[in-house]
Design a protein around this motif. Structure first.
Motif, PDB file in Angstrom:
ATOM      1  N   VAL A 177      41.517  53.646  28.698  1.00 35.72           N
ATOM      2  CA  VAL A 177      41.640  53.018  30.005  1.00 35.72           C
ATOM      3  C   VAL A 177      42.416  51.706  29.902  1.00 35.72           C
ATOM      4  N   LEU A 178      43.511  51.622  30.678  1.00 37.30           N
ATOM      5  CA  LEU A 178      44.302  50.400  30.809  1.00 37.30           C
ATOM      6  C   LEU A 178      44.053  49.819  32.190  1.00 37.30           C
ATOM      7  N   GLY A 179      44.007  48.506  32.297  1.00 35.51           N
ATOM      8  CA  GLY A 179      43.796  47.885  33.595  1.00 35.51           C
ATOM      9  C   GLY A 179      44.633  46.641  33.771  1.00 35.51           C
ATOM     10  N   THR A 180      45.146  46.422  34.984  1.00 40.03           N
ATOM     11  CA  THR A 180      45.833  45.169  35.280  1.00 40.03           C
ATOM     12  C   THR A 180      44.822  44.157  35.795  1.00 40.03           C
ATOM     13  N   ALA A 181      44.957  42.933  35.333  1.00 35.99           N
ATOM     14  CA  ALA A 181      44.117  41.825  35.794  1.00 35.99           C
ATOM     15  C   ALA A 181      44.881  40.543  35.519  1.00 35.99           C
ATOM     16  N   GLY A 182      44.863  39.625  36.481  1.00 40.13           N
ATOM     17  CA  GLY A 182      45.686  38.423  36.379  1.00 40.13           C
ATOM     18  C   GLY A 182      45.009  37.262  35.675  1.00 40.13           C
ATOM     19  N   ARG A 183      44.084  36.604  36.382  1.00 38.95           N
ATOM     20  CA  ARG A 183      43.433  35.414  35.835  1.00 38.95           C
ATOM     21  C   ARG A 183      42.556  35.764  34.637  1.00 38.95           C
ATOM     22  N   GLY A 184      42.298  34.748  33.822  1.00 39.55           N
ATOM     23  CA  GLY A 184      41.450  34.951  32.654  1.00 39.55           C
ATOM     24  C   GLY A 184      40.082  35.491  33.021  1.00 39.55           C
ATOM     25  N   GLU A 185      39.523  34.992  34.131  1.00 40.58           N
ATOM     26  CA  GLU A 185      38.210  35.449  34.579  1.00 40.58           C
ATOM     27  C   GLU A 185      38.260  36.925  34.969  1.00 40.58           C
ATOM     28  N   SER A 186      39.357  37.327  35.619  1.00 39.75           N
ATOM     29  CA  SER A 186      39.514  38.725  36.006  1.00 39.75           C
ATOM     30  C   SER A 186      39.686  39.623  34.781  1.00 39.75           C
ATOM     31  N   GLN A 187      40.430  39.144  33.802  1.00 37.06           N
ATOM     32  CA  GLN A 187      40.622  39.910  32.577  1.00 37.06           C
ATOM     33  C   GLN A 187      39.300  40.111  31.849  1.00 37.06           C
ATOM     34  N   LYS A 188      38.483  39.065  31.804  1.00 36.08           N
ATOM     35  CA  LYS A 188      37.182  39.163  31.147  1.00 36.08           C
ATOM     36  C   LYS A 188      36.291  40.175  31.871  1.00 36.08           C
ATOM     37  N   TRP A 189      36.308  40.125  33.206  1.00 33.36           N
ATOM     38  CA  TRP A 189      35.501  41.051  34.001  1.00 33.36           C
ATOM     39  C   TRP A 189      35.948  42.494  33.770  1.00 33.36           C
ATOM     40  N   ALA A 190      37.265  42.732  33.811  1.00 34.46           N
ATOM     41  CA  ALA A 190      37.768  44.089  33.625  1.00 34.46           C
ATOM     42  C   ALA A 190      37.411  44.635  32.242  1.00 34.46           C
ATOM     43  N   THR A 191      37.450  43.773  31.246  1.00 34.45           N
ATOM     44  CA  THR A 191      37.062  44.193  29.899  1.00 34.45           C
ATOM     45  C   THR A 191      35.584  44.547  29.856  1.00 34.45           C
ATOM     46  N   GLU A 192      34.755  43.738  30.511  1.00 37.31           N
ATOM     47  CA  GLU A 192      33.319  44.019  30.567  1.00 37.31           C
ATOM     48  C   GLU A 192      33.042  45.331  31.297  1.00 37.31           C
ATOM     49  N   MET A 193      33.855  45.646  32.297  1.00 37.13           N
ATOM     50  CA  MET A 193      33.677  46.876  33.065  1.00 37.13           C
ATOM     51  C   MET A 193      34.137  48.115  32.292  1.00 37.13           C
ATOM     52  N   GLY A 194      34.928  47.927  31.222  1.00 37.22           N
ATOM     53  CA  GLY A 194      35.268  49.073  30.397  1.00 37.22           C
ATOM     54  C   GLY A 194      36.719  49.249  30.026  1.00 37.22           C
ATOM     55  N   ALA A 195      37.615  48.332  30.453  1.00 41.38           N
ATOM     56  CA  ALA A 195      39.030  48.487  30.107  1.00 41.38           C
ATOM     57  C   ALA A 195      39.224  48.335  28.601  1.00 41.38           C
ATOM     58  N   HIS A 196      39.933  49.302  27.986  1.00 41.80           N
ATOM     59  CA  HIS A 196      40.279  49.171  26.569  1.00 41.80           C
ATOM     60  C   HIS A 196      41.400  48.151  26.381  1.00 41.80           C
ATOM     61  N   HIS A 197      42.337  48.118  27.329  1.00 36.20           N
ATOM     62  CA  HIS A 197      43.499  47.239  27.231  1.00 36.20           C
ATOM     63  C   HIS A 197      43.776  46.608  28.596  1.00 36.20           C
ATOM     64  N   ILE A 198      44.131  45.319  28.602  1.00 33.40           N
ATOM     65  CA  ILE A 198      44.580  44.640  29.813  1.00 33.40           C
ATOM     66  C   ILE A 198      46.104  44.571  29.779  1.00 33.40           C
ATOM     67  N   VAL A 199      46.744  44.998  30.876  1.00 34.08           N
ATOM     68  CA  VAL A 199      48.199  44.975  30.948  1.00 34.08           C
ATOM     69  C   VAL A 199      48.644  44.085  32.105  1.00 34.08           C
ATOM     70  N   ASP A 200      49.901  43.670  32.063  1.00 34.54           N
ATOM     71  CA  ASP A 200      50.444  42.687  32.995  1.00 34.54           C
ATOM     72  C   ASP A 200      51.092  43.401  34.179  1.00 34.54           C
ATOM     73  N   ARG A 201      50.542  43.212  35.383  1.00 28.42           N
ATOM     74  CA  ARG A 201      51.112  43.897  36.554  1.00 28.42           C
ATOM     75  C   ARG A 201      52.497  43.369  36.899  1.00 28.42           C
ATOM     76  N   HIS A 202      52.837  42.142  36.436  1.00 31.43           N
ATOM     77  CA  HIS A 202      54.158  41.571  36.704  1.00 31.43           C
ATOM     78  C   HIS A 202      55.214  42.111  35.735  1.00 31.43           C
ATOM     79  N   ASP A 203      54.772  42.714  34.646  1.00 34.02           N
ATOM     80  CA  ASP A 203      55.677  43.328  33.664  1.00 34.02           C
ATOM     81  C   ASP A 203      55.066  44.668  33.273  1.00 34.02           C
TER      82      ASP A 203
END
Length: 332
Positions: A177-203
């Motif tokens: 599972v890959l997920g886009t998340a912007g702010r550091g807080e959002s990235q932390k939340w998405a990781t806690e929810m189960g994202a294996h990798h955080i990717v950049d929606r702007h790139d």
């Protein structure tokens, strides 16, 4: 119980900082018809759909807002077979019926689940709408089965629907599972929810290919406008994309060379057009078991109360700000 109940709604679309944007009212307690439950509402949560309705839709007099709810069954209409008086329940209702921001609500038993016993009403109220949406995307539109593998990209992974897609994908499949998340807080939340990798929606293209060189099999899209070319670049041949937004004039032709399937997801399709279908009841029952087993958690992060117009205006303002992580819950 009495003949009247307190409710919160609106009489005309107004900005949330207007005191008349949401108002208190006394309205008749509804009567359940065949296959319907009368539920005493204990908690609701606020979704972007509630905000959109309040800002744009003609209320045709007075409209009670609210989709998500958790509460207690206090009466049954004829032919109810799944619930008895006293059952604790959770559900997302119907957009063409009076909403959940009220003392009592009538709802068809086919779209109601027994509340997870391990959590309270507030935590339960955060779950139904986003859970149903995520479940229908993964296991209905995408046709995923427990244990299936592949790669999933979730746009807006820290949002309400994204949070549940992540959790259900991790709990019931072997997807990467890959997920886009912007702010550091959002990235932390998405990781806690189960994202294996955080990717950049702007790139998006380069960041997805950095962790999934062959691309992805599935994409969940709450922000489709301006992203179709990016999706075409990262989706694998015969992949699947599910959209929950409402972009007008969307050009999907860039997806045709890869024979990509595009799915529209609206969780109110079944309640409104197929009211006899118990699919949502069944998925809420399965989700309750996942919650009770500790495999899925509530996404409630902000709790407000009591359930009145002033509190609900505060809740709507928080959701409108788009800065809230998790769900805003309002309890009695």
């Amino acid at each position: 119980m009495g003949d009247l109940m307190h409710a919160v709604g609106y009489r005309k679309p107004l900005p949330v900082d207007d005191p008349e944007s949401l108002v208190d009212a006394e309205v008749p307690v509804p009567t359940p018809a065949a296959h319907e439950l009368l539920v005493r509402v204990e908690a609701i949560s606020v979704n972007p759909a509630d905000v959109k309705t309040r800002r744009q839709a003609d209320p045709h007099g007075f409209r009670i807002l609210g989709n998500d709810a958790a509460g207690v069954v206090v009466a049954n209409g004829p032919n109810v077979s799944r619930f008895v008086v006293g059952d604790e329940v959770y559900y997302a209702g119907r957009i063409d019926r009076p909403g959940s921001a009220a003392g009592y609500q009538v709802v068809n038993e086919n779209i109601v689940g027994h509340k997870p016993a391990s959590i309270d009403f507030g935590d339960a109220a955060a779950l139904p709408l986003t859970t149903i949406t995520a479940w229908e995307i993964l296991f209905d539109h995408f046709g995923l089965q427990p244990g299936d593998a592949g790669t999933l990209l979730v746009i807006g992974a820290a949002g309400g629907v994204g949070s549940m897609v992540l959790q259900l994908a991790r709990a019931r499949t072997r997807l990467t599972v890959l997920g886009t998340a912007g702010r550091g807080e959002s990235q932390k939340w998405a990781t806690e929810m189960g994202a294996h990798h955080i990717v950049d929606r702007h790139d998006l293209v380069d960041s997805v290919h950095a962790v999934a060189p062959d691309g992805v099999d599935y994409i969940v899209s709450p922000f489709s406008r301006g992203n179709i070319d990016n999706y075409a670049a990262v989706i694998r041949p015969f992949g699947h994309i599910a959209a929950i937004d409402e972009p007008t004039g969307l050009d999907l032709l860039p997806l045709k060379p890869k024979s990509v399937a595009w799915h529209w997801e609206l969780m109110f399709t079944r309640p409104i057009l197929l009211p006899e279908d118990p699919y949502q009841h069944e998925l809420l029952e399965k989700t309750a078991k996942l919650v009770n087993a500790g495999k899925v958690r509530s996404t409630a992060t902000t709790r407000l109360g009591p359930l009145n117009a002033e509190t609900l205006r505060d809740a709507h303002a928080r959701v409108e700000s788009s800065a809230t992580i998790g769900k805003v819950v309002v309890t009695r």
